[in-house]
Design a protein around this motif. Structure first.
Motif, PDB file in Angstrom:
ATOM      1  N   ARG A 190      40.155  29.695  55.453  1.00 13.11           N
ATOM      2  CA  ARG A 190      39.228  30.832  55.489  1.00 13.11           C
ATOM      3  C   ARG A 190      39.923  32.119  55.930  1.00 13.11           C
ATOM      4  O   ARG A 190      39.443  33.212  55.641  1.00 13.11           O
ATOM      5  CB  ARG A 190      38.060  30.531  56.414  1.00 13.11           C
ATOM      6  N   GLN A 243      34.571  30.973  46.993  1.00 11.07           N
ATOM      7  CA  GLN A 243      33.728  32.076  47.449  1.00 11.07           C
ATOM      8  C   GLN A 243      34.033  32.488  48.889  1.00 11.07           C
ATOM      9  O   GLN A 243      34.099  33.671  49.190  1.00 11.07           O
ATOM     10  CB  GLN A 243      32.268  31.696  47.309  1.00 11.07           C
ATOM     11  N   ARG A 244      34.239  31.508  49.785  1.00 10.13           N
ATOM     12  CA  ARG A 244      34.429  31.838  51.200  1.00 10.13           C
ATOM     13  C   ARG A 244      35.766  31.381  51.767  1.00 10.13           C
ATOM     14  O   ARG A 244      36.013  31.546  52.958  1.00 10.13           O
ATOM     15  CB  ARG A 244      33.289  31.248  52.019  1.00 10.13           C
TER      16      ARG A 244
END
Length: 141
Positions: free
Chosen positions: A119, A83-84
Protein backbone atom coordinates in the motif's frame (compact mmCIF):
# COMPACT_ATOMS: atom_id res chain seq x y z
CA UNK A 1 16.95 -0.18 -18.71
CA UNK A 2 19.82 -2.62 -18.79
CA UNK A 3 20.31 -5.19 -21.52
CA UNK A 4 19.92 -8.74 -20.15
CA UNK A 5 20.09 -12.10 -21.96
CA UNK A 6 17.07 -13.58 -23.64
CA UNK A 7 15.16 -13.60 -26.92
CA UNK A 8 13.68 -10.39 -28.31
CA UNK A 9 10.46 -10.71 -30.32
CA UNK A 10 11.13 -9.12 -33.72
CA UNK A 11 7.51 -7.95 -34.00
CA UNK A 12 7.00 -6.16 -30.68
CA UNK A 13 10.54 -5.77 -29.31
CA UNK A 14 9.74 -7.37 -25.93
CA UNK A 15 12.29 -9.67 -24.26
CA UNK A 16 11.60 -13.27 -23.18
CA UNK A 17 13.52 -16.23 -21.79
CA UNK A 18 12.77 -18.62 -24.67
CA UNK A 19 12.95 -18.04 -28.41
CA UNK A 20 9.46 -17.96 -29.89
CA UNK A 21 7.81 -17.72 -26.47
CA UNK A 22 4.04 -17.29 -26.71
CA UNK A 23 2.92 -13.83 -25.63
CA UNK A 24 0.52 -11.00 -26.36
CA UNK A 25 2.52 -9.24 -29.03
CA UNK A 26 2.23 -5.62 -27.93
CA UNK A 27 5.19 -3.29 -27.53
CA UNK A 28 6.31 -2.26 -24.07
CA UNK A 29 5.83 1.36 -23.07
CA UNK A 30 8.35 3.81 -21.70
CA UNK A 31 8.16 4.33 -17.93
CA UNK A 32 6.89 7.88 -18.50
CA UNK A 33 4.09 6.63 -20.78
CA UNK A 34 3.20 3.93 -18.28
CA UNK A 35 3.06 6.20 -15.21
CA UNK A 36 1.15 8.95 -17.04
CA UNK A 37 -2.07 6.97 -16.64
CA UNK A 38 -1.56 4.96 -13.44
CA UNK A 39 -2.67 5.55 -9.85
CA UNK A 40 -0.59 8.01 -7.81
CA UNK A 41 0.43 5.37 -5.24
CA UNK A 42 2.11 3.18 -7.87
CA UNK A 43 5.28 5.10 -8.76
CA UNK A 44 6.63 5.53 -5.19
CA UNK A 45 6.28 1.76 -4.65
CA UNK A 46 7.98 1.04 -7.99
CA UNK A 47 10.84 3.38 -7.02
CA UNK A 48 11.26 1.64 -3.65
CA UNK A 49 11.42 -1.76 -5.36
CA UNK A 50 13.88 -0.47 -7.98
CA UNK A 51 16.19 1.05 -5.35
CA UNK A 52 16.67 -2.49 -4.10
CA UNK A 53 16.64 -4.34 -7.45
CA UNK A 54 19.18 -1.94 -9.00
CA UNK A 55 21.65 -2.98 -6.27
CA UNK A 56 21.43 -6.64 -7.37
CA UNK A 57 22.70 -6.38 -10.94
CA UNK A 58 21.36 -5.98 -14.49
CA UNK A 59 17.59 -5.93 -14.84
CA UNK A 60 15.29 -5.35 -17.79
CA UNK A 61 12.29 -3.20 -16.82
CA UNK A 62 9.31 -3.81 -19.09
CA UNK A 63 6.23 -1.61 -18.58
CA UNK A 64 3.17 -3.09 -20.33
CA UNK A 65 -0.53 -2.33 -20.06
CA UNK A 66 -1.11 -4.62 -17.04
CA UNK A 67 1.92 -3.65 -14.97
CA UNK A 68 5.70 -3.67 -14.87
CA UNK A 69 7.72 -6.84 -15.41
CA UNK A 70 11.22 -7.10 -13.94
CA UNK A 71 13.35 -9.54 -15.91
CA UNK A 72 16.67 -11.23 -16.19
CA UNK A 73 16.36 -13.89 -18.92
CA UNK A 74 12.84 -14.45 -17.52
CA UNK A 75 10.53 -12.44 -15.29
CA UNK A 76 11.51 -12.66 -11.63
CA UNK A 77 9.03 -10.09 -10.27
CA UNK A 78 5.96 -8.15 -11.39
CA UNK A 79 4.30 -5.00 -10.14
CA UNK A 80 0.59 -4.70 -10.97
CA UNK A 81 -1.47 -1.70 -9.87
CA UNK A 82 -4.67 -2.29 -7.97
CA UNK A 83 -7.15 0.28 -6.72
CA UNK A 84 -5.60 0.68 -3.25
CA UNK A 85 -2.26 -1.13 -3.49
CA UNK A 86 0.35 -2.51 -5.86
CA UNK A 87 0.53 -6.30 -6.17
CA UNK A 88 4.19 -7.40 -6.08
CA UNK A 89 4.51 -10.96 -7.36
CA UNK A 90 7.56 -13.20 -7.33
CA UNK A 91 8.28 -16.92 -7.40
CA UNK A 92 10.51 -18.98 -5.16
CA UNK A 93 11.33 -22.68 -4.90
CA UNK A 94 9.64 -22.64 -1.46
CA UNK A 95 6.60 -21.13 0.22
CA UNK A 96 7.01 -18.06 2.44
CA UNK A 97 4.53 -16.16 4.61
CA UNK A 98 4.27 -12.45 5.32
CA UNK A 99 1.48 -10.11 6.49
CA UNK A 100 1.26 -8.55 2.99
CA UNK A 101 0.90 -11.95 1.27
CA UNK A 102 -2.85 -12.37 1.53
CA UNK A 103 -3.65 -14.38 -1.60
CA UNK A 104 -3.25 -18.12 -1.77
CA UNK A 105 0.32 -19.04 -2.74
CA UNK A 106 0.14 -21.03 -5.98
CA UNK A 107 2.41 -23.98 -6.75
CA UNK A 108 3.27 -24.33 -10.45
CA UNK A 109 6.07 -26.48 -11.94
CA UNK A 110 7.80 -26.75 -8.56
CA UNK A 111 7.75 -23.00 -7.88
CA UNK A 112 5.65 -21.12 -5.36
CA UNK A 113 4.07 -17.93 -6.73
CA UNK A 114 3.57 -15.23 -4.09
CA UNK A 115 1.70 -11.92 -4.29
CA UNK A 116 2.39 -9.22 -1.70
CA UNK A 117 0.00 -6.26 -1.52
CA UNK A 118 2.02 -3.07 -1.00
CA UNK A 119 0.00 0.00 0.00
CA UNK A 120 3.02 2.28 0.49
CA UNK A 121 6.80 2.11 -0.11
CA UNK A 122 7.44 1.35 3.57
CA UNK A 123 5.63 -1.98 3.16
CA UNK A 124 8.69 -3.21 1.24
CA UNK A 125 10.53 -4.52 4.30
CA UNK A 126 13.70 -6.59 4.75
CA UNK A 127 11.84 -9.90 4.34
CA UNK A 128 10.31 -8.86 1.00
CA UNK A 129 13.63 -7.41 -0.20
CA UNK A 130 15.31 -10.70 0.71
CA UNK A 131 12.74 -12.73 -1.26
CA UNK A 132 13.05 -10.41 -4.27
CA UNK A 133 16.82 -10.93 -4.06
CA UNK A 134 16.32 -14.69 -3.94
CA UNK A 135 13.94 -14.57 -6.93
CA UNK A 136 16.43 -12.40 -8.85
CA UNK A 137 19.38 -14.76 -8.31
CA UNK A 138 17.19 -17.82 -8.92
CA UNK A 139 16.15 -16.51 -12.36
CA UNK A 140 18.24 -17.67 -15.32
CA UNK A 141 20.80 -15.23 -16.67
Amino acid sequence: MVDVPGWTCPACGRRFARAGQTHECAPAMSLEEYFSTGPAHERPIFEAVMRHVDSLGPVHVEPVSVGIFLKRARTFAQLRPMQRWVALSFSLPRRVTHPTITRKVMLYHGRHYHVANLRRPEDLDDDLRGWITEAYFDAPT
